[in-house]
Design a protein around this motif. Sequence first.
Motif, short mmCIF file in Angstrom:
data_model
loop_
_atom_site.label_atom_id
_atom_site.label_comp_id
_atom_site.label_asym_id
_atom_site.label_seq_id
_atom_site.Cartn_x
_atom_site.Cartn_y
_atom_site.Cartn_z
N VAL A 129 17.77 28.91 33.36
CA VAL A 129 18.58 29.80 32.52
C VAL A 129 19.65 28.94 31.82
O VAL A 129 20.50 28.36 32.48
N PRO A 130 19.61 28.88 30.50
CA PRO A 130 20.53 27.98 29.80
C PRO A 130 22.00 28.30 30.06
O PRO A 130 22.41 29.47 30.07
N LEU A 131 22.76 27.24 30.26
CA LEU A 131 24.22 27.32 30.32
C LEU A 131 24.73 26.21 29.42
O LEU A 131 24.64 25.03 29.77
N ILE A 132 25.23 26.59 28.27
CA ILE A 132 25.68 25.65 27.25
C ILE A 132 27.20 25.77 27.11
O ILE A 132 27.75 26.87 27.14
N LEU A 133 27.86 24.64 26.94
CA LEU A 133 29.30 24.63 26.73
C LEU A 133 29.59 24.23 25.29
O LEU A 133 29.18 23.15 24.85
N VAL A 134 30.26 25.10 24.58
CA VAL A 134 30.60 24.86 23.17
C VAL A 134 32.10 24.57 23.08
O VAL A 134 32.92 25.39 23.52
N LEU A 135 32.45 23.42 22.52
CA LEU A 135 33.86 23.02 22.40
C LEU A 135 34.25 23.06 20.93
O LEU A 135 33.81 22.24 20.14
N ASP A 136 35.09 24.03 20.59
CA ASP A 136 35.49 24.23 19.20
C ASP A 136 36.70 23.36 18.88
O ASP A 136 37.84 23.77 19.03
N ALA A 137 36.41 22.11 18.49
CA ALA A 137 37.44 21.19 18.00
C ALA A 137 38.46 20.78 19.07
O ALA A 137 39.67 20.85 18.87
N ILE A 138 37.95 20.38 20.24
CA ILE A 138 38.82 19.74 21.23
C ILE A 138 39.20 18.36 20.69
O ILE A 138 38.33 17.55 20.37
N THR A 139 40.48 18.08 20.55
CA THR A 139 40.92 16.87 19.85
C THR A 139 41.41 15.76 20.76
O THR A 139 41.48 14.61 20.34
N ASP A 140 41.75 16.06 21.99
CA ASP A 140 42.26 15.04 22.90
C ASP A 140 41.09 14.38 23.65
O ASP A 140 40.31 15.06 24.30
N LYS B 45 33.09 17.43 12.61
CA LYS B 45 34.42 17.15 12.08
C LYS B 45 35.48 17.83 12.94
O LYS B 45 35.29 18.94 13.41
N GLY B 46 36.59 17.15 13.14
CA GLY B 46 37.72 17.75 13.83
C GLY B 46 37.63 17.73 15.34
O GLY B 46 38.40 18.41 16.02
N SER B 47 36.70 16.94 15.88
CA SER B 47 36.55 16.86 17.33
C SER B 47 36.95 15.46 17.81
O SER B 47 36.90 14.49 17.05
N ALA B 48 37.36 15.36 19.05
CA ALA B 48 37.75 14.07 19.62
C ALA B 48 36.59 13.09 19.59
O ALA B 48 35.44 13.47 19.79
N GLN B 49 36.91 11.82 19.35
CA GLN B 49 35.89 10.79 19.40
C GLN B 49 35.40 10.59 20.83
O GLN B 49 36.17 10.69 21.78
N ILE B 50 34.12 10.32 20.95
CA ILE B 50 33.59 9.90 22.24
C ILE B 50 33.79 8.38 22.30
O ILE B 50 32.95 7.61 21.84
N ASN B 51 34.92 7.98 22.81
CA ASN B 51 35.28 6.56 22.84
C ASN B 51 35.46 6.10 24.29
O ASN B 51 35.22 6.87 25.23
N PRO B 52 35.84 4.84 24.51
CA PRO B 52 35.96 4.36 25.89
C PRO B 52 36.90 5.18 26.77
O PRO B 52 36.65 5.35 27.97
N ASP B 53 38.00 5.71 26.19
CA ASP B 53 38.91 6.55 26.98
C ASP B 53 38.21 7.82 27.45
O ASP B 53 38.37 8.26 28.60
N ALA B 54 37.45 8.44 26.55
CA ALA B 54 36.71 9.66 26.93
C ALA B 54 35.67 9.35 27.99
O ALA B 54 35.50 10.10 28.96
N SER C 255 40.24 24.87 20.66
CA SER C 255 41.06 23.67 20.56
C SER C 255 42.41 23.87 21.24
O SER C 255 42.87 24.99 21.45
N GLU C 256 43.05 22.74 21.53
CA GLU C 256 44.34 22.77 22.23
C GLU C 256 45.41 23.50 21.42
O GLU C 256 46.27 24.17 21.98
N GLU C 257 45.35 23.39 20.10
CA GLU C 257 46.39 23.97 19.26
C GLU C 257 46.03 25.36 18.75
O GLU C 257 46.86 26.27 18.77
N ASP C 258 44.81 25.52 18.27
CA ASP C 258 44.45 26.74 17.53
C ASP C 258 43.50 27.68 18.26
O ASP C 258 43.22 28.78 17.77
N GLY C 259 42.97 27.28 19.40
CA GLY C 259 42.03 28.13 20.10
C GLY C 259 40.69 28.18 19.39
O GLY C 259 40.32 27.27 18.64
#
Length: 254
Positions: A103-114, A138-147, A206-210
């Motif tokens: 049964v699919p369980l998908i997580l959608v992140l609407d512009a998480i920036t941190d 666009k408008g989402s946090a980079q998947i970088n070494p910190d992430a 998102s952290e600021e705008d929901g």
Amino acid sequence: MTFNSRPVRESNQMVFGIRAVVEAIRSGKEIEALYIQRGIGGSLLNELRELTVEYNITPQQVPVEKLNRLTMKNHQGVVAFISPITYQKVEDIIPQVFEKGEVPLILVLDAITDVRNMGAIARTAECAGVHAIVIPAKGSAQINPDAIKTSAGALYKIPVCRHDNFMQTVKFLQESGLQLVCCTEKTKEDIYAPDYTSPTAIIMGSEEDGIRNEIIRISDHLAKIPMFGEIESLNVSVSTGVILYEAIRQRGVK
């Protein structure tokens, strides 16, 4: 759950110089960020700009000082970073989940920036057995070494789907039989009301705008986390853990 193997890189890979970046894009590398010096031109740069349109890459126009801070080598006004992960398409993942009898369980992140929130959320999602994470291009946090570090490596294990037309992707999930559950304070219904035993996409804002209003309008459920203290909200990574584990509790996963 990992559907496709991925090359594991320790960090974002910097590529600089117009020709080098052109070849990186042509070879199919995932471009996490592309910086072009403001005001420069030339035929080779025009070729690069055409490629950004073809491959749906949005370059950032920046002053030369920013590029010089990234590298003092001969960057020719162009610096790119290659993503440490390979992005997938949720359109490919959903049928595979159904075919496996799950049964699919998908997580959608609407512009998480941190980036640290992104990493912490991915870690929780992987532990909870989420099938994929969906983010906007666009408008989402980079998947970088910190992430990657904050996720404890979970971003190498859980499929991450980055889509240009985010609303269209959310509608695709709904049309595929998944209910859309928005975690938001804009409701009287709490997170315990929806039936998560059905195919579900949980949406976090998102952290600021929901969560954007366009998604809230088409969602099947709005659900809030009950708050009893004086502080009005939780960190988004904590909120994600709370609602995901309510879904797991209902599904009876042990």
